[in-house]
Design a protein around this motif. Structure first.
Motif, PDB file in Angstrom:
ATOM      1  N   LYS A 158       0.866  -1.071  -0.298  1.00 38.63           N
ATOM      2  CA  LYS A 158      -0.012   0.090  -0.085  1.00 38.63           C
ATOM      3  C   LYS A 158       0.940   1.223   0.010  1.00 38.63           C
ATOM      4  CE  LYS A 158      -3.433  -0.230   2.700  1.00 38.63           C
ATOM      5  NZ  LYS A 158      -4.346   0.009   3.869  1.00 38.63           N
ATOM      6  N   SER A 159       0.508   2.307  -0.922  1.00 37.73           N
ATOM      7  CA  SER A 159       1.415   3.456  -0.896  1.00 37.73           C
ATOM      8  C   SER A 159       1.391   4.340   0.468  1.00 37.73           C
ATOM      9  CB  SER A 159       0.674   4.428  -2.107  1.00 37.73           C
ATOM     10  OG  SER A 159       1.162   5.695  -1.924  1.00 37.73           O
ATOM     11  N   ALA A 160       2.437   4.755   0.834  1.00 42.19           N
ATOM     12  CA  ALA A 160       2.666   5.783   1.853  1.00 42.19           C
ATOM     13  C   ALA A 160       1.486   6.661   1.841  1.00 42.19           C
ATOM     14  CB  ALA A 160       3.746   6.257   2.116  1.00 42.19           C
ATOM     15  N   TRP A 161       1.281   7.453   0.818  1.00 44.44           N
ATOM     16  CA  TRP A 161       0.208   8.406   0.449  1.00 44.44           C
ATOM     17  C   TRP A 161      -1.066   7.837   0.809  1.00 44.44           C
ATOM     18  CZ3 TRP A 161       1.201  13.532   0.215  1.00 44.44           C
ATOM     19  CH2 TRP A 161       2.382  13.806  -0.195  1.00 44.44           C
ATOM     20  N   THR A 162      -1.497   6.890   0.509  1.00 52.05           N
ATOM     21  CA  THR A 162      -2.700   6.145   0.928  1.00 52.05           C
ATOM     22  C   THR A 162      -2.804   5.933   2.335  1.00 52.05           C
ATOM     23  OG1 THR A 162      -2.710   4.873  -1.093  1.00 52.05           O
ATOM     24  CG2 THR A 162      -4.306   4.202   0.561  1.00 52.05           C
ATOM     25  N   VAL A 163      -1.835   5.681   2.992  1.00 53.20           N
ATOM     26  CA  VAL A 163      -1.988   5.160   4.479  1.00 53.20           C
ATOM     27  C   VAL A 163      -2.153   6.688   5.176  1.00 53.20           C
ATOM     28  CG1 VAL A 163      -0.619   4.578   6.544  1.00 53.20           C
ATOM     29  CG2 VAL A 163      -0.602   3.152   4.359  1.00 53.20           C
ATOM     30  N   LEU A 164      -1.419   7.732   4.514  1.00 55.09           N
ATOM     31  CA  LEU A 164      -1.552   9.030   5.061  1.00 55.09           C
ATOM     32  C   LEU A 164      -2.896   9.515   4.927  1.00 55.09           C
ATOM     33  CD1 LEU A 164      -0.217  11.637   6.632  1.00 55.09           C
ATOM     34  CD2 LEU A 164       0.408  12.239   4.194  1.00 55.09           C
ATOM     35  N   PHE A 165      -3.372   9.329   3.833  1.00 55.61           N
ATOM     36  CA  PHE A 165      -4.794   9.994   3.322  1.00 55.61           C
ATOM     37  C   PHE A 165      -5.951   9.630   4.327  1.00 55.61           C
ATOM     38  CE2 PHE A 165      -3.500  11.052  -1.165  1.00 55.61           C
ATOM     39  CZ  PHE A 165      -2.771  12.188  -0.775  1.00 55.61           C
ATOM     40  N   LEU A 166      -5.733   7.869   4.538  1.00 62.04           N
ATOM     41  CA  LEU A 166      -6.854   7.400   5.326  1.00 62.04           C
ATOM     42  C   LEU A 166      -6.689   8.005   6.813  1.00 62.04           C
ATOM     43  CD1 LEU A 166      -6.269   3.658   3.987  1.00 62.04           C
ATOM     44  CD2 LEU A 166      -8.161   5.238   3.437  1.00 62.04           C
ATOM     45  N   GLU A 167      -5.483   8.232   7.268  1.00 62.86           N
ATOM     46  CA  GLU A 167      -5.280   8.876   8.559  1.00 62.86           C
ATOM     47  C   GLU A 167      -5.960  10.204   8.605  1.00 62.86           C
ATOM     48  OE1 GLU A 167      -4.246   9.033  12.538  1.00 62.86           O
ATOM     49  OE2 GLU A 167      -4.333   7.282  11.016  1.00 62.86           O
ATOM     50  N   MET A 168      -5.949  10.996   7.537  1.00 67.37           N
ATOM     51  CA  MET A 168      -6.302  12.467   7.426  1.00 67.37           C
ATOM     52  C   MET A 168      -7.841  12.288   7.364  1.00 67.37           C
ATOM     53  SD  MET A 168      -3.902  14.447   4.734  1.00 67.37           S
ATOM     54  CE  MET A 168      -2.416  15.209   5.248  1.00 67.37           C
ATOM     55  N   ILE A 169      -8.446  11.519   6.820  1.00 69.49           N
ATOM     56  CA  ILE A 169     -10.009  11.312   6.615  1.00 69.49           C
ATOM     57  C   ILE A 169     -10.478  10.842   7.957  1.00 69.49           C
ATOM     58  CG2 ILE A 169     -11.827   9.914   5.362  1.00 69.49           C
ATOM     59  CD1 ILE A 169      -9.941   9.557   2.912  1.00 69.49           C
ATOM     60  N   SER A 170      -9.690  10.110   8.699  1.00 70.29           N
ATOM     61  CA  SER A 170     -10.123   9.546   9.975  1.00 70.29           C
ATOM     62  C   SER A 170     -10.365  10.760  10.870  1.00 70.29           C
ATOM     63  CB  SER A 170      -9.219   8.560  10.618  1.00 70.29           C
ATOM     64  OG  SER A 170      -9.413   8.072  11.991  1.00 70.29           O
ATOM     65  N   VAL A 171      -9.088  11.703  10.668  1.00 67.10           N
ATOM     66  CA  VAL A 171      -9.159  12.823  11.870  1.00 67.10           C
ATOM     67  C   VAL A 171     -10.435  13.575  11.390  1.00 67.10           C
ATOM     68  CG1 VAL A 171      -7.831  14.906  12.334  1.00 67.10           C
ATOM     69  CG2 VAL A 171      -6.811  12.775  12.228  1.00 67.10           C
ATOM     70  N   SER A 172     -10.446  13.986   9.975  1.00 64.74           N
ATOM     71  CA  SER A 172     -11.796  14.749   9.604  1.00 64.74           C
ATOM     72  C   SER A 172     -12.897  14.423  10.110  1.00 64.74           C
ATOM     73  CB  SER A 172     -11.811  14.712   7.994  1.00 64.74           C
ATOM     74  OG  SER A 172     -12.329  13.676   7.741  1.00 64.74           O
ATOM     75  N   ARG A 173     -13.297  12.964  10.363  1.00 66.73           N
ATOM     76  CA  ARG A 173     -14.544  12.515  10.967  1.00 66.73           C
ATOM     77  C   ARG A 173     -14.682  13.171  12.198  1.00 66.73           C
ATOM     78  NH1 ARG A 173     -14.557   5.998   9.446  1.00 66.73           N
ATOM     79  NH2 ARG A 173     -15.498   6.385   7.138  1.00 66.73           N
ATOM     80  N   HIS A 174     -13.587  13.233  12.931  1.00 71.88           N
ATOM     81  CA  HIS A 174     -13.895  13.588  14.431  1.00 71.88           C
ATOM     82  C   HIS A 174     -13.770  14.946  14.571  1.00 71.88           C
ATOM     83  CE1 HIS A 174     -12.112   9.356  14.731  1.00 71.88           C
ATOM     84  NE2 HIS A 174     -12.885   9.228  15.811  1.00 71.88           N
ATOM     85  N   GLY A 175     -13.953  15.791  13.310  1.00 74.41           N
ATOM     86  CA  GLY A 175     -13.918  17.321  13.390  1.00 74.41           C
ATOM     87  C   GLY A 175     -12.776  17.928  13.864  1.00 74.41           C
ATOM     88  N   ASP A 176     -11.498  17.796  13.473  1.00 73.34           N
ATOM     89  CA  ASP A 176     -10.494  18.338  13.858  1.00 73.34           C
ATOM     90  C   ASP A 176     -10.347  20.008  13.532  1.00 73.34           C
ATOM     91  OD1 ASP A 176      -7.740  19.612  12.943  1.00 73.34           O
ATOM     92  OD2 ASP A 176      -7.282  17.893  14.134  1.00 73.34           O
ATOM     93  N   VAL A 177     -10.220  20.696  14.895  1.00 74.44           N
ATOM     94  CA  VAL A 177     -10.460  22.307  14.676  1.00 74.44           C
ATOM     95  C   VAL A 177      -9.756  22.904  13.921  1.00 74.44           C
ATOM     96  CG1 VAL A 177     -11.586  22.066  17.035  1.00 74.44           C
ATOM     97  CG2 VAL A 177      -9.202  22.260  16.862  1.00 74.44           C
ATOM     98  N   ASP A 178      -8.178  22.201  13.808  1.00 72.27           N
ATOM     99  CA  ASP A 178      -7.258  23.224  12.976  1.00 72.27           C
ATOM    100  C   ASP A 178      -7.757  23.017  11.562  1.00 72.27           C
ATOM    101  OD1 ASP A 178      -4.667  21.746  14.830  1.00 72.27           O
ATOM    102  OD2 ASP A 178      -5.704  23.681  15.141  1.00 72.27           O
ATOM    103  N   LYS A 179      -8.297  21.866  10.900  1.00 72.39           N
ATOM    104  CA  LYS A 179      -8.608  21.865   9.606  1.00 72.39           C
ATOM    105  C   LYS A 179      -9.474  20.943   9.334  1.00 72.39           C
ATOM    106  CE  LYS A 179      -5.935  22.857   5.402  1.00 72.39           C
ATOM    107  NZ  LYS A 179      -4.520  22.678   4.668  1.00 72.39           N
ATOM    108  N   PRO A 180     -10.814  21.213   9.425  1.00 71.91           N
ATOM    109  CA  PRO A 180     -11.866  20.211   9.490  1.00 71.91           C
ATOM    110  C   PRO A 180     -12.277  19.809   7.859  1.00 71.91           C
ATOM    111  CG  PRO A 180     -12.865  22.328   9.673  1.00 71.91           C
ATOM    112  CD  PRO A 180     -11.368  22.457   9.686  1.00 71.91           C
ATOM    113  N   GLY A 181     -12.570  18.746   7.518  1.00 71.91           N
ATOM    114  CA  GLY A 181     -12.826  18.070   6.211  1.00 71.91           C
ATOM    115  C   GLY A 181     -11.872  17.648   5.755  1.00 71.91           C
ATOM    116  N   VAL A 182     -11.832  17.234   4.366  1.00 71.38           N
ATOM    117  CA  VAL A 182     -10.865  16.480   3.686  1.00 71.38           C
ATOM    118  C   VAL A 182     -10.017  17.289   2.604  1.00 71.38           C
ATOM    119  CG1 VAL A 182     -11.893  14.376   4.229  1.00 71.38           C
ATOM    120  CG2 VAL A 182     -12.393  15.755   2.177  1.00 71.38           C
TER     121      VAL A 182
END
Length: 628
Positions: free
Chosen positions: A551-575
């Motif tokens: 699996k591409s490292a980018w894919t792993v990182l994108f999945l982590e970002m999407i997971s953070v956006s689900r919890h409403g990260d206050v710094d940069k919400p969404g994807v």
């Protein structure tokens, strides 16, 4: 004690004719007491002292009784004061030097003579006179200068930092011989000023200002005639001073601006001819020559100064240099100076060098630092070499400039570092263009080798090392070793910025070590988008990286970002970060269809369908575009 501080012009005039020193001091002391009546009385007392006995009697009888009493009282009081002061002549002399002399006008020769007469009285009574020049010598010199050069600032001449600055405004043909003779015996700021230096100052002034009989000079003929005016005094100059005179006529900024090139060439020919004549004087001229040069100038010449033969050879090179000012290379320098966007003065600097090797190197160094064409710098070096052979090669000059720039870059001062990086950027870009044009005077490997050692130093800021390596990467083809060094610098700088973690040099040497670092940083991100952005920055400078499952490292990182956006990260919400990185990162363009499908499914699961559609379009895969 400040006997002279209160003197006024009327008082100075009143005591100017005083003959005997003691009566002079009495008159000065009388003047200090103040009123016009007292000054008049002092004047009468002075005149009485200088006149015959019969004249004195007549004056006394014709005076009013009140005036006579005043004069007698003041004179008597003045003599008493002087007698008291002279009982301690050393203190009196010291106070005169410290408190009185600094207040005197250097152009008031009469008052200065009076001052030195009083000082002589102190010396005659036992005061020290351990000065470079005695009061008696000062008086003797002033008497000669007073009539010939009334406007000369004597204080500036003797005690100023530049005696010639005092001479230049007042020297003319009628007094230059007197000034030269007197000054040669006066110890000034730089020791004894030779008569040759005085005549040099006069010749320069005569050339640029003329003798007052003609107005401005515009033509070549006019400037040659100006030189002929000064040539009468040229034999009085030692060789070094004659070259100073030539420098002013041929190579000063004023000469380059005002005197036509053909005029300077003609003057240079005549100066060279004069030097050859002075180098081989006729028997009758030798004695005359000896009488025109002072002993100080002769000592200078005998102690290793330039000979007239050497001066003639130097002027011959100067003539060859003047001829190069018509070359195409110098014309290119002029075009650079005429450019409105440039503040350079290359043409003027070359015109004023007379092909002196050190000055030529200084000029070429400035051109390289400021990003001029390397080919043009090489042409300037070659052109100067035809006049005055030198050993400076272009490749050596480039190395020296890089070494000097590295000193700036390694400084602890931020402004100096920024200036060094700016200079380096201009130089590297110019060298790169030079190589691309097919020139081989400078090799890219030499530049890279010099800067590689800079980038390997741990005491240099990582951001600076990274900037240098990126500049080299953009300008030259780097070896594998240099690419690895650049990768390490980029990694260390990014990790330090976002995670404050130190990275070892072997921590990014291969895919396995980079994957280990990636996993470690992902665990340290604390599911915050700011740190995940840092990891994205890191992946953007790394080669493509996959985990053990392919699996591409980018894919792993994108999945982590999407997971953070689900919890409403206050710094940069969404994807939006996912879309931004997918659009911008070059290594992201290598994403496989399978990796992109995984990301799209994650976006749909996060209920951000619009972002999923955007991602499908950005992916570049036809299947995902159809699905969008």
């Amino acid at each position: 004690l400040l006997l002279l501080l209160l003197l006024r012009p009327a008082a100075a005039t009143a005591v100017a004719a005083i003959a005997r020193p003691r009566v002079a001091v009495a008159a000065v002391t009388t003047c200090v007491s103040g009123t016009c009546a007292t000054i008049a009385a002092a004047s009468a007392a002075s005149a009485a002292a200088a006149s015959s006995t019969s004249s004195s009697t007549a004056m006394t009888s014709s005076s009013g009784s009140g005036d006579t009493g005043t004069a007698s009282t003041c004179t008597t009081a003045g003599v008493n004061i002087v007698e008291q002061l002279l009982k301690e002549p050393q203190m009196f002399a010291d106070r005169l030097r410290v408190d009185v002399f600094p207040k005197l006008d250097g152009c008031d020769h009469s008052l200065l003579l009076l001052y030195y007469d009083i000082l002589q009285m102190c010396v005659s009574q036992g005061a020290d006179d351990e000065q470079p020049i005695t009061a008696a010598q000062h008086s003797k010199s002033l008497k000669k200068l007073k009539a010939a050069v009334p406007g000369l600032d004597y204080r500036q001449l003797v005690y100023g930092t530049s005696p010639l600055d005092a001479i230049r405004p007042v020297v003319i043909s009628s007094n230059v011989h007197v000034i030269a003779k007197v000054v040669a015996k006066l110890p000034v700021a730089d020791g004894f000023l030779s008569s040759s230096r005085v005549f040099t100052a006069f010749c320069i002034k005569l050339f640029w200002e003329g003798d007052g009989k003609k107005k401005g000079v515009e033509s070549t003929t006019g400037w040659v005639q100006r030189y002929e005016l000064a040539q009468e005094y040229s034999p009085k100059l030692v060789a070094d001073d004659l070259l100073r005179f030539c420098q002013s006529m041929l190579y000063s900024a004023e000469a380059c601006e005002r005197v036509p090139l053909d005029g300077r060439q003609e003057i240079c020919r005549r100066c060279a001819k004069l030097c050859r004549q002075l180098a081989r004087p006729q028997p009758g001229q030798l004695k005359k020559r000896a009488s025109t040069v002072t002993s100080a100038a002769a000592a200078e010449a005998e102690s290793g100064g330039t000979s007239y033969e050497d001066a003639a050879q130097y002027l011959q090179r100067c003539l060859a240099h003047l001829e190069t000012l018509q070359s195409d290379v110098v014309e290119q320098l002029k075009q650079l100076d005429d450019d409105e966007t440039s503040s350079s003065l290359y043409h003027r600097d070359y015109a004023t060098t007379p092909c002196d090797p050190d000055k030529v190197v200084e000029l070429c160094t400035s051109m390289l630092v400021e990003g001029c064409s390397v080919a043009l710098v090489d042409d300037v070096l070659k052109l100067a070499n035809t006049v005055h052979p030198h050993s400076t090669q272009l490749s050596r000059l480039v190395r020296d400039v890089i070494d000097d720039t590295c000193l700036h870059i390694s400084s602890e001062d931020g402004a100096t570092v920024a200036d060094g990086l700016s200079r380096l950027t201009k130089l590297v870009v110019a060298v790169s263009q030079h190589i691309e044009s097919g020139h081989s005077s400078v090799k890219s490997g030499d530049v890279i080798e010099q800067l590689r050692s800079l980038c390997a130093r741990s005491d240099i800021q990582m951001s600076v090392r990274r900037a240098v390596l990126q500049l080299l990467q953009q300008s030259f083809h780097l070896s594998d070793e240099d690419e690895s060094l650049l990768l390490f610098c980029n990694t260390a700088a990014i990790v330090k910025q976002f995670f404050e973690v130190e990275v070892e040099s072997d921590g990014v040497s291969d895919d396995a070590s980079r994957l280990a670092l990636f996993s470690r940083l992902l665990s340290l991100s604390d599911s915050t988008l700011s740190r995940l952005d840092g990891i994205a920055e890191l992946l953007s400078v790394w080669p493509a990286l996959c985990d053990s499952d392919g699996k591409s490292a980018w894919t792993v990182l994108f999945l982590e970002m999407i997971s953070v956006s689900r919890h409403g990260d206050v710094d940069k919400p969404g994807v939006e970060p996912v879309l931004e990185r997918r659009r911008a990162a070059t290594s992201c363009q290598q994403q496989s269809l399978q990796d992109d499908v995984i990301v799209v499914e994650a976006l749909i699961s996060a209920a951000v369908v619009v972002s999923a559609v955007k991602y499908c379009i950005l992916s570049g895969h036809d299947q995902l575009r159809d699905r969008a």
